[in-house]
Design an enzyme around this catalytic site. Structure first.
Site, short mmCIF file in Angstrom:
data_model
loop_
_atom_site.label_atom_id
_atom_site.label_comp_id
_atom_site.label_asym_id
_atom_site.label_seq_id
_atom_site.Cartn_x
_atom_site.Cartn_y
_atom_site.Cartn_z
N SER A 93 -11.99 14.93 -46.53
CA SER A 93 -12.99 14.61 -47.76
C SER A 93 -12.61 13.14 -48.26
CB SER A 93 -12.48 15.58 -48.96
OG SER A 93 -13.17 15.59 -49.91
N ASP A 229 -18.61 11.24 -51.23
CA ASP A 229 -17.46 11.05 -50.46
C ASP A 229 -17.55 11.31 -49.11
OD1 ASP A 229 -17.77 13.85 -50.73
OD2 ASP A 229 -15.51 14.35 -50.74
N ASP A 231 -16.95 13.66 -46.93
CA ASP A 231 -17.66 14.83 -46.28
C ASP A 231 -18.90 15.18 -47.32
OD1 ASP A 231 -16.10 15.91 -48.11
OD2 ASP A 231 -15.99 17.84 -47.37
N ASP A 233 -19.59 16.39 -50.11
CA ASP A 233 -19.28 17.49 -51.04
C ASP A 233 -19.13 17.23 -52.57
OD1 ASP A 233 -16.68 17.04 -50.91
OD2 ASP A 233 -16.18 19.14 -50.74
#
Length: 463
Positions: A93, A229, A231, A233
Site C-alpha cells: 500500500s 497511493d 495500490d 485504495d
C-alpha cells in the site's frame, strides 16, 4: 510478519518465498474456494517475486491461479466478488518501498479480524513441506472490468471540459485512472511517472509534494490533480490551485453525490460530517477497513439501506447499490480510490473543486506521522498523553474536555481543537490527527504537535 489494519505486513526480505507459500497454502486450506485463486500486485520491486511465491502456494494446494498483474486492489476485490473466488493482493500500500505485504480476500469479501485468527491458527498446525516449483497462471481481465464499472455508471461526458492532471508515479492505477477520466470526457495530463516505487501516504502529504502539486496545477492550467497511493485504495485529489482535499472531506462529498444516508467512519475523522446535517446517522469505529466494514454490516443488518464507509485516508467503501439516472453501481465493500476521485470531480462540474469544498462546514483536519517509531514507544506516549503528562499538549489549547480511547488517544480541548495520537496499524509509525476551525489552524497545531512528539520519542529512545 504481523497483521495490521490492511493485511499482513513486514519487511520485504521477511516475506521470503517459503513464508509466502506457507501463508497462502494455509489460506486456501482454511477458506472455501472452487479451485480458483485470483492474484494481483503493485509496482514495488519485491512484488513480482512475492507474487510468484503466492502462485506456488496456491498450486501446491491444487488451485488454478488467475493473475491480474499490476492492478488496483479494489479491482482485484471486484474480480473476486464477480467470480465468487478468494484472492491475494501483493502490496504494501502506502508504506516504504523496503516493506511489502499480502492482502487476503475470501469469497465473502475483505479479510476480517476473525479470519486473521483462523489463518494464524492454521499456521500453527503441522508444517507441510513446500517445494519451490513453478506454478502455471492464467491471465485475468480485472482491470478492464474495473474501468467498465465507472464508465458505465457515470454519465458519458460527465467530465467534459475539465482538464485533469494525473500524478502517475508508481501507482497501480496509473493505467486505469487516466482511461476512466478520458472515457468520461476529461482532458488528461500525465504527470510524474516513476520507474522506482514512490511511497505516497494520502494522510501525510509532504511539503515537497504539496509544492509539486501546486506547480503542476499552475503550469498546466488544471482543474484538479489526482493520484492514489501504491495500490490505489486511497485517493489524492488536489483542487485547481493544487491544494489537497483531505480524505475525510472526500468521503462525505462522495456519500452525498451517491445518495447515501448512513455513514460509517473512524473515530479520527472530521466531525464536519455531522455538522453537514445531511445524513440520517453517522457511526464511528476504530481505524482500519476491517472495523469500518464490520460496523457497516451491523448498520445494514439493523436496516440501513444506503451505507457508505470512509476513512481519513480517503478510501471509500460502498455498502449499497447506488443509482444515478437509471444506471446502477453495485456495492464494493473494500477501500476504493477511484470512486471518490470521480464522484467529487463530477460533483464539481460547472464550478470548481475549491467552491465545492468551501460550501461545507468549516471544520478542517491535518494529519502526519513520525516514522521509525517502535510500537512500544508509541504506546508509552499514548499512555502519557492520557495521563496528562510529558507536556505534549500545547498549553494554549486549554484543558482536555473529553477523551475517547476507541483507537489511541482522541482528546477534545477547551479551545475547540481535537487531537488524536495513535500508533499506526501498518508500520512502525506514530500518527497525529488535528481537527480545528480552518485549515491553517489545523496545520499550525499539527506542526507544533509533531515537534513535541519527536522530542519525546527522542527522549524515550535515550532512556
Amino acid at each position: 510478519m504481523k497483521f495490521g489494519t490492511s493485511g499482513l505486513r513486514g519487511l520485504a526480505d521477511d516475506l521470503s518465498d517459503d513464508v509466502v507459500r506457507r501463508y497462502v497454502y494455509a489460506f486456501v486450506q482454511v477458506f472455501p474456494h472452487d479451485g480458483v485463486l485470483v492474484v494481483g500486485r503493485d509496482l514495488r520491486a519485491s512484488s513480482p517475486r512475492i507474487l510468484r511465491a503466492v502462485a506456488e502456494g496456491a498450486a501446491l494446494a491444487g488451485l488454478r491461479v488467475l493473475d491480474c498483474g499490476v492492478v488496483p486492489t479494489p479491482a482485484l476485490a471486484l474480480e473476486c466478488a464477480a467470480r465468487g473466488a478468494p484472492g491475494v493482493m501483493v502490496t504494501g500500500s502506502h508504506i516504504p518501498a523496503n516493506r511489502n505485504g499480502l492482502k487476503f480476500y475470501t469469497r465473502d469479501g475483505e479479510f476480517t479480524k476473525a479470519d486473521e485468527t483462523a489463518l494464524l491458527q492454521a499456521l500453527e498446525g503441522p508444517r507441510v513441506a513446500h517445494e519451490a516449483r513453478p506454478a502455471k497462471t492464467e491471465k485475468c481481465g480485472a482491470a478492464a472490468a474495473y474501468i467498465a464499472r465507472y464508465l458505465e455508471f457515470f454519465a458519458s461526458g460527465a467530465l467534459k471540459g475539465q482538464r485533469i492532471g494525473v500524478w502517475e508515479h508508481s501507482s497501480a492505477a496509473r493505467q486505469v485512472l487516466p482511461e476512466i477520466l478520458t472515457g468520461l470526457g476529461a482532458d488528461v495530463v500525465a504527470l510524474g511517472r516513476s520507474e522506482t516505487f514512490v511511497a505516497v501516504d494520502t494522510e501525510a502529504i509532504s511539503g515537497v509534494v504539496r509544492d509539486q502539486l501546486a506547480g503542476w496545477a499552475a503550469a498546466h492550467r488544471l482543474d484538479a490533480v489526482v493520484s492514489t497511493d501504491g495500490d490505489a485504495d486511497r485517493p489524492l485529489l488536489a483542487d485547481e490551485a493544487g491544494l489537497c482535499v483531505p480524505g475525510d472531506i472526500l468521503g462525505p462529498l462522495t456519500a452525498r453525490a451517491l445518495g447515501a444516508r448512513d455513514i460509517v467512519t473512524t473515530v479520527s475523522a472530521n466531525t464536519m460530517v455531522e455538522a453537514m446535517g445531511h445524513f440520517l446517522e453517522v457511526s464511528r469505529c476504530r481505524i482500519g477497513s476491517p472495523y469500518v466494514i464490520e460496523m457497516m454490516q451491523d448498520r445494514i443488518t439493523d436496516g440501513a439501506r444506503s451505507v457508505i464507509g470512509y476513512e481519513p485516508n480517503g478510501g471509500v467503501l460502498l455498502g449499497f447499490e447506488a443509482e444515478l439516472d437509471g444506471r446502477r453501481l453495485p456495492p464494493l465493500m473494500t477501500r476504493d480510490a477511484v470512486l471518490p476521485i470521480v464522484a467529487v470531480l463530477v460533483a464539481a462540474a460547472g464550478r470548481s473543486v475549491s467552491e465545492l469544498v468551501l460550501r461545507l462546514p468549516g471544520r478542517r483536519t491535518a494529519t502526519d506521522r513520525l516514522t521509525d517509531v517502535p510500537s512500544d514507544v508509541s504506546a508509552v506516549i499514548v499512555a502519557e498523553v492520557l495521563a496528562g503528562g510529558s507536556g505534549l499538549i500545547p498549553p494554549e489549547l486549554g484543558a482536555i474536555a473529553a477523551i475517547d480511547t476507541t483507537d489511541g488517544a482522541r482528546m477534545t480541548l477547551d479551545a475547540g481543537v481535537i487531537l488524536t495520537i495513535r500508533p499506526s496499524g501498518n508500520a512502525p509509525e506514530l500518527r497525529c490527527y488535528v481537527e480545528a476551525d480552518g485549515s491553517q489552524t489545523a496545520s499550525t497545531v499539527l506542526d507544533e504537535m509533531l515537534a513535541r512528539l519527536a522530542a519525546r520519542v527522542a527522549a524515550l529512545r535515550t532512556t
